[in-house]
Structures are given as structure tokens and as C-alpha cells.
Design a protein around this motif. Structure first.
Motif, mmCIF file in Angstrom:
data_model
loop_
_atom_site.group_PDB
_atom_site.id
_atom_site.type_symbol
_atom_site.label_atom_id
_atom_site.label_comp_id
_atom_site.label_asym_id
_atom_site.label_seq_id
_atom_site.Cartn_x
_atom_site.Cartn_y
_atom_site.Cartn_z
ATOM 1 N N HIS A 10 0.821 -1.204 0.000
ATOM 2 C CA HIS A 10 0.000 0.000 0.000
ATOM 3 C C HIS A 10 0.865 1.268 0.000
ATOM 4 O O HIS A 10 0.357 2.346 0.342
ATOM 5 C CB HIS A 10 -0.936 0.001 1.211
ATOM 6 N N SER A 11 2.114 1.142 -0.384
ATOM 7 C CA SER A 11 2.941 2.342 -0.533
ATOM 8 C C SER A 11 2.585 3.094 -1.803
ATOM 9 O O SER A 11 2.947 4.250 -1.972
ATOM 10 C CB SER A 11 4.428 1.978 -0.526
ATOM 11 N N ALA A 12 1.864 2.446 -2.715
ATOM 12 C CA ALA A 12 1.220 3.074 -3.878
ATOM 13 C C ALA A 12 2.136 4.041 -4.605
ATOM 14 O O ALA A 12 3.033 3.633 -5.333
ATOM 15 C CB ALA A 12 -0.082 3.742 -3.438
ATOM 16 N N GLY A 13 1.908 5.341 -4.448
ATOM 17 C CA GLY A 13 2.669 6.341 -5.192
ATOM 18 C C GLY A 13 4.148 6.366 -4.881
ATOM 19 O O GLY A 13 4.906 7.062 -5.563
ATOM 20 N N LEU A 14 4.595 5.637 -3.865
ATOM 21 C CA LEU A 14 6.028 5.569 -3.553
ATOM 22 C C LEU A 14 6.711 4.447 -4.315
ATOM 23 O O LEU A 14 7.938 4.304 -4.227
ATOM 24 C CB LEU A 14 6.240 5.363 -2.044
ATOM 25 N N ARG A 15 5.952 3.658 -5.068
ATOM 26 C CA ARG A 15 6.520 2.508 -5.759
ATOM 27 C C ARG A 15 7.102 2.914 -7.113
ATOM 28 O O ARG A 15 6.663 2.460 -8.164
ATOM 29 C CB ARG A 15 5.458 1.417 -5.952
ATOM 30 N N PHE A 16 8.086 3.760 -7.087
ATOM 31 C CA PHE A 16 8.814 4.133 -8.293
ATOM 32 C C PHE A 16 10.268 3.771 -8.072
ATOM 33 O O PHE A 16 10.818 4.022 -6.996
ATOM 34 C CB PHE A 16 8.654 5.622 -8.594
ATOM 35 N N HIS A 17 10.910 3.212 -9.087
ATOM 36 C CA HIS A 17 12.230 2.600 -8.895
ATOM 37 C C HIS A 17 13.347 3.592 -8.628
ATOM 38 O O HIS A 17 14.388 3.225 -8.081
ATOM 39 C CB HIS A 17 12.599 1.768 -10.121
ATOM 40 N N GLY A 18 13.153 4.869 -9.016
ATOM 41 C CA GLY A 18 14.235 5.836 -8.888
ATOM 42 C C GLY A 18 13.782 7.101 -8.200
ATOM 43 O O GLY A 18 12.597 7.355 -8.013
ATOM 44 N N ALA A 19 14.754 7.913 -7.797
ATOM 45 C CA ALA A 19 14.480 9.214 -7.189
ATOM 46 C C ALA A 19 14.846 10.316 -8.174
ATOM 47 O O ALA A 19 15.697 10.133 -9.052
ATOM 48 C CB ALA A 19 15.277 9.380 -5.894
#
Length: 454
Positions: free
Chosen positions: A321-330
Motif C-alpha cells: 500500500h505504498s502506492a505512489g512511492l513505488r517508483f524505482h528511482g528518485a
């Protein structure tokens, strides 16, 4: 509750970095037929020029007036609930139609794209906050909107799709049957990279359409600086001092928005910047377990390769449920600052994040999005703990300000699972991480930049 006037200019951190950001690179897979992402020239200028203050166009200021300035208050009941030793101040961005900070840049981008003659904006979204913000901005500026939303998130939160459609957008679950990149991907339904890749491909094939995104881009983080500018003024109005600024990080727009104005002000005045703490999901630990390397930003692999902290765009991110935080890079600006020890990071599990969110709801009567729960958990640790075993960070001595980047009214399924005892944290597989990061080109330290640690 702190109040202030609405900022009429954005503030860039670029003039205060030791060196320019590492240049983007053309991927080896690119060809003459590769996908092109064409930005309005003003967004290009905002990404590269060493200009600190950017006037906000009057049309955008007027749109902001509907929901800005956003509230800041001392969360005293939350402080007591977590045993805080120092004040915790909350900057709340959930009180607009999108339910999050994303509307700050969505309105700006829709304005610039409309001026450039674009008739339709296309994007990918994870939790749906960005897709909703873009749908609202397109409605305001008379544009069509198409959104590819991560399939698992859309199935869990169908009313996000309903809200976007109410605003006039067309919504597709990703992976969809509409794109070649979805047919060829192995990343699966949890991948924001894939949703973005589908949007890039779809926009390139549609007349009058353009791809846009609202998280890690340097111009997007510039637009979000209204958060930190307001927060600094509101803290001053309360005669409050903080030595830590916290936000959650997917690619980094709300964290950059609240934190980087504090860094810029310290650099401009020759004072010491507060601790800038990025709270990321433990399922997607790019800043705490990733590598600083060149990686692609979406699943097409045809766009520019950016220097970023990444766990690899091919990494199969565990469901959570981290949802929008599930992106591989910063974001590349945040990654460069992390590389130079100018920002810090800590990883938070979904159970701790939702526990913090539930505690905040019961104490402050505001329901935060699961993403914001990660920031609240990190802020609670800084305000109450002697030392954080996960990050090695010492506790705050004066106070913490934390960005609650959105509300959780469309995320109640996550809270229901928490209360039913159905949630657990899935740690990233070390071998999968190694495999996804293998072969990436290391981003070299710019000349004159400081030392770094991983």
C-alpha cells in the motif's frame, strides 16, 4: 494554526548546488523512431537555468487561490501519542479536489502545455493522486486527459478512477491492451514505470497529445516549492524553529517541495540547513539500498537516461500500500543531493506507515494517505527516539515539520486491512535487487561535489 500569504514566485535550488546536475544520456536502445517527449520551452528553462526565483503566471496564481495557502499546525495530540520530545508541525496538502500536493504542478504544467498548443495530456499514475490532479488541471484549462493507472491500485481504489472520469479524463488500467510496451513488459501490474511507459507510447501516437508527469522532474519540484515557502513563513509567524524537515518520496516532488526551499534559504543566508529527511517505502528502497547510476525513467527505455538513485527499472517491486512511492528511482536533483550528503533517507514499512496514519487520524482528526503515513512515521521517530536504528539519524532537538502530502479517504481499504491484521511487509529480495541494478552505468561524482555514502 499558521497562515501566510500565497507565494507569487517559485524558488529553485539549482543555483545553490555545488555543481550542475549530471547531464542526461541517450539510451543505447534509442532509434530514429524512438519516443520523443516534447516539453514547452518554459518547462525546459525551469529545469536547467541557474535562476532562483521564477514568477508564477497570474493564471496559475488565481487557480492556486482556490486552495492555497494550505494549513500548517502544531500536532500536539499526535506529539503526545508518539511520546515526542519536541514539537511536530504538519503542513497539510490534502484539501483540494485531487486530495494531494500534485495539483500544484498539474495546474502549472497544463497552463504551459495549453499555451504551447497541446490539446490532450497523457500520463501514468500510481496511487491515482497525480492522475486526479492532472484531470482537474486539464478540465480547468479546457484540455483532454488520458491516464494509465497501475492496475492493482485502480482495482483497490476504483473511486480514484471514478473521480478522474468525473473530471472528464479517460482512465486505463495498466498494463493495458493499448500499447506495445505493456505487451512486452515483465514488470507486472505493480509497476509505475510501466504505467508511465504506456502513457509515453500512447501520447507519441496520438495527434495533439503530449506526455507529462508530475513527480521527479526538476520543473515539477520547482512548482512544489510553494509548499516549503509557505511552511517557512508559517513557522516564522508562530515563532517556531525546526531542525528537521520530512516528506515521503516516490520520485520526490512533495519532499522536494517542502525541503528544498529550506536548503536554498540556508545556502543564501550562510546558515546551517535543517536535516532534510526523505521517507521512502521499504519495498522500493532506492535512496537507502539503491545505487547512484544512469537508469531509464519509464518502461519504454527510449527516453533519456537520468542520473538517479535507483534499484533498477526492471526490479519487480513487491505489492504494498505504498502506492505512489513505488517508483524505482528518485528525482535527479534529489539524487545528486543525496550523493553529496545534503539530504538523508530512511525506509519505512507499510505496517508502520499505516499505524502512524491511523494514530494521526485518531489524534489530529485528519486521515492521511498511506504515502504520507511513511513521512509521519519518520517524523515521529525523529521527534521521540534517541537514535533511529534504521537510518542512524539522531533525534531532533528543536522541532520537526512534516508534509502530509494527501488525504486517505480513497485509501480506506488499506486501513481496513491493517485493522483486520491482514498486512505484512515484504522485504526486497537481495538477489533481485542485484540483478536489476547490474549493468547500470555509475553516475560519476561531479567535480567539486562533496563525499557521499550509500
Amino acid at each position: 494554526m499558521g497562515t501566510t500569504s500565497l507565494p507569487t514566485s517559485w524558488r529553485s535550488v539549482l543555483p545553490h548546488l555545488d555543481e550542475q546536475l549530471p547531464p542526461d544520456r541517450t539510451p543505447q536502445t534509442a532509434s530514429r523512431d524512438g519516443v520523443q517527449v516534447n516539453l514547452p520551452m518554459e518547462l525546459v528553462r525551469q529545469s536547467v537555468l541557474q535562476k532562483e526565483h521564477w514568477d508564477i503566471p497570474a493564471e496559475i496564481v488565481e487557480a492556486y487561490r482556490a486552495f492555497r495557502p494550505t494549513p500548517l499546525w502544531r500536532a500536539e495530540r499526535f506529539e503526545r501519542a508518539v511520546g515526542a520530545r519536541v514539537p511536530i508541525y504538519v503542513k497539510y496538502e490534502g484539501g483540494n479536489i485531487s486530495g494531494s500536493h500534485k495539483l500544484n504542478t498539474a495546474l502549472a504544467q497544463a497552463y504551459y502545455y495549453a499555451k504551447a498548443g497541446v490539446r490532450e495530456l497523457v500520463s501514468g499514475t500510481g496511487a491515482g493522486q497525480w492522475g486526479t490532479a492532472l484531470a482537474a488541471a486539464c478540465a480547468m484549462f479546457g484540455m483532454k486527459c488520458t491516464v494509465f493507472m497501475v492496475g492493482n491500485s485502480l482495482r483497490r481504489k476504483p473511486y480514484r478512477g471514478t473521480l478522474m472520469r468525473t473530471l472528464g479524463a479517460t482512465v486505463h488500467a495498466s498494463p493495458s491492451p493499448l500499447t506495445e510496451v505493456a505487451a512486452q513488459s515483465r514488470a507486472g501490474v505493480n509497476s509505475l514505470s510501466l504505467a508511465i511507459g504506456e502513457a509515453v507510447e500512447y501520447a507519441a501516437k496520438t495527434d495533439g497529445a503530449a506526455f507529462c508527469i508530475g513527480s521527479g522532474e526538476t520543473y515539477s519540484i520547482l512548482h512544489q516549492s510553494v509548499i516549503g515557502l509557505e511552511a517557512a513563513d508559517q513557522l516564522a509567524a508562530l515563532d517556531a524553529e525546526v531542525d528537521a524537515v520530512v516528506g515521503c518520496v516516490g520520485a520526490g516532488s512533495n519532499f522536494g517541495g517542502i525541503a528544498l526551499p529550506f536548503f536554498a534559504e540556508a545556502a543564501a543566508t550562510g546558515t546551517r540547513a535543517p536535516l532534510l529527511l526523505a521517507a521512502e517505502s521499504s519495498t522500493t528502497p532506492k535512496l537507502t539500498r539503491g545505487t547512484y547510476a544512469y537508469d531509464r525513467t519509464d518502461a519504454t527505455g527510449t527516453g533519456p537516461m537520468e542520473a538517479m538513485y535507483t534499484i533498477g527499472s526492471s526490479y519487480p517491486i513487491p505489492d504494498s500500500h505504498s502506492a505512489g512511492l513505488r517508483f524505482h528511482g528518485a528525482a535527479k536533483v534529489l539524487s545528486a543531493m543525496r550523493h553529496r550528503d545534503q539530504i538523508a533517507a530512511t525506509a519505512i514499512g507499510q505496517v508502520d506507515a499505516l499505524d502512524a496514519g491511523r494514530l494521526f487520524t485518531r489524534s489530529e482528526m485528519v486521515l492521511p494517505a498511506p504515502e504520507s503515513g511513511h513521512a509521519l512515521a519518520a517524523a515521529a521517530r525523529l521527534a521521540s527516539a534517541g537514535a533511529d536504528a534504521n537510518s542512524g539519524l539522531l533525534r531532533s532537538e528543536r522541532g520537526v515539520v512534516v508534509c502530509v502530502s494527501g488525504h486517505g479517504y480513497l485509501d480506506l481499504g488499506a486501513y481496513q486491512q491493517l485493522m483486520d491484521g491482514e498486512l505484512s511487509d515484504v522485504a526486497p529480495d537481495p538477489e533481485e535487487l542485484r540483478r536489476a541494478m547490474s549493468g547500470l552505468q555509475t553516475a560519476q561524482e561531479p567535480v567539486g561535489a562533496g563525499a557521499h555514502h550509500d
